[in-house]
Design a protein around this motif. Sequence first.
Motif, PDB file in Angstrom:
ATOM      1  N   LYS A  45       0.828  -1.209   0.000  1.00 34.22           N
ATOM      2  CA  LYS A  45       0.000   0.000   0.000  1.00 34.22           C
ATOM      3  C   LYS A  45       0.864   1.262   0.000  1.00 34.22           C
ATOM      4  CE  LYS A  45      -3.796   2.070   2.612  1.00 34.22           C
ATOM      5  NZ  LYS A  45      -4.728   1.861   3.739  1.00 34.22           N
ATOM      6  N   SER A  67      -9.094  -1.590  -1.723  1.00 35.77           N
ATOM      7  CA  SER A  67      -7.756  -1.248  -2.206  1.00 35.77           C
ATOM      8  C   SER A  67      -7.505   0.238  -2.009  1.00 35.77           C
ATOM      9  CB  SER A  67      -7.611  -1.621  -3.681  1.00 35.77           C
ATOM     10  OG  SER A  67      -8.443  -0.815  -4.478  1.00 35.77           O
ATOM     11  N   PRO A  68      -6.269   0.691  -1.982  1.00 32.12           N
ATOM     12  CA  PRO A  68      -5.070  -0.091  -2.262  1.00 32.12           C
ATOM     13  C   PRO A  68      -4.621  -0.917  -1.068  1.00 32.12           C
ATOM     14  CG  PRO A  68      -4.474   2.203  -1.842  1.00 32.12           C
ATOM     15  CD  PRO A  68      -5.976   2.111  -1.757  1.00 32.12           C
ATOM     16  N   LYS A  70      -4.042  -3.408  -4.578  1.00 29.37           N
ATOM     17  CA  LYS A  70      -4.815  -4.378  -5.332  1.00 29.37           C
ATOM     18  C   LYS A  70      -4.139  -5.742  -5.171  1.00 29.37           C
ATOM     19  CE  LYS A  70      -7.093  -1.432  -8.610  1.00 29.37           C
ATOM     20  NZ  LYS A  70      -8.449  -1.923  -8.691  1.00 29.37           N
ATOM     21  N   GLU A  99      -5.940  -2.501 -13.154  1.00 33.01           N
ATOM     22  CA  GLU A  99      -5.241  -1.394 -12.482  1.00 33.01           C
ATOM     23  C   GLU A  99      -6.108  -0.143 -12.405  1.00 33.01           C
ATOM     24  OE1 GLU A  99      -0.970   0.922 -12.612  1.00 33.01           O
ATOM     25  OE2 GLU A  99      -1.682  -0.025 -14.454  1.00 33.01           O
ATOM     26  N   SER A 100      -6.840   0.137 -13.451  1.00 27.08           N
ATOM     27  CA  SER A 100      -7.639   1.371 -13.475  1.00 27.08           C
ATOM     28  C   SER A 100      -9.081   1.169 -13.015  1.00 27.08           C
ATOM     29  CB  SER A 100      -7.622   1.974 -14.877  1.00 27.08           C
ATOM     30  OG  SER A 100      -8.162   1.060 -15.800  1.00 27.08           O
ATOM     31  N   ASP A 101      -9.433  -0.041 -12.625  1.00 24.41           N
ATOM     32  CA  ASP A 101     -10.787  -0.336 -12.151  1.00 24.41           C
ATOM     33  C   ASP A 101     -10.868  -0.060 -10.655  1.00 24.41           C
ATOM     34  OD1 ASP A 101     -13.233  -1.351 -11.390  1.00 24.41           O
ATOM     35  OD2 ASP A 101     -12.927  -3.316 -12.311  1.00 24.41           O
ATOM     36  N   ASN A 102     -11.364   1.099 -10.299  1.00 23.32           N
ATOM     37  CA  ASN A 102     -11.419   1.506  -8.890  1.00 23.32           C
ATOM     38  C   ASN A 102     -12.420   0.705  -8.065  1.00 23.32           C
ATOM     39  OD1 ASN A 102      -9.449   3.473  -9.263  1.00 23.32           O
ATOM     40  ND2 ASN A 102     -10.967   4.966  -9.921  1.00 23.32           N
ATOM     41  N   GLY A 103     -13.327  -0.009  -8.716  1.00 24.13           N
ATOM     42  CA  GLY A 103     -14.337  -0.765  -7.992  1.00 24.13           C
ATOM     43  C   GLY A 103     -13.942  -2.190  -7.661  1.00 24.13           C
ATOM     44  N   ALA A 105     -10.960  -4.781  -6.068  1.00 21.11           N
ATOM     45  CA  ALA A 105      -9.735  -4.863  -5.272  1.00 21.11           C
ATOM     46  C   ALA A 105      -8.946  -6.142  -5.531  1.00 21.11           C
ATOM     47  CB  ALA A 105     -10.079  -4.781  -3.785  1.00 21.11           C
TER      48      ALA A 105
END
Length: 110
Positions: A45, A67-68, A70, A99-103, A105
Amino acid sequence: MRLLFDQNLSFMLCQMIADLFPDSSHVRSHGLSEAADRALWEFAKANGLAIVTQDVDFADMASLLGSPPKVIWLRTGNQTTAAIAALFRRHAQTIESFESDNGTACLEIY
C-alpha cells in the motif's frame, strides 16, 4: 502496474515479465520473506504495488479492506515459473484494465 510477488512465487518472475510489468519486485528483495500478511499489505500500500499471490488470505483482506493495494490472486495451483509467466502474458490486458478499475480490489486469474 508494479507487482509485488509473494514468497510462494519465484523471484525469477520479476525478470521474466519485466517487459510487461517493469519495476516489479519480490518480497525477498525487500527483506519481507518472513513478514506477516498484514506487514506485506501495508508495504504494498505504501509503495504503490499490487500483491501477486496464491494465498487466499490476501484475497480475503482485499474483500474486507478494499484497495489499495490491489491483489492478483493466482488460482492455478502449483505451476512452473515458466507457466506462471505465460499466464501473465496471456492476461496482461486484463491486468492492465484491473489497475484502473477503482471498484475492484482483487483479480482472480485461472
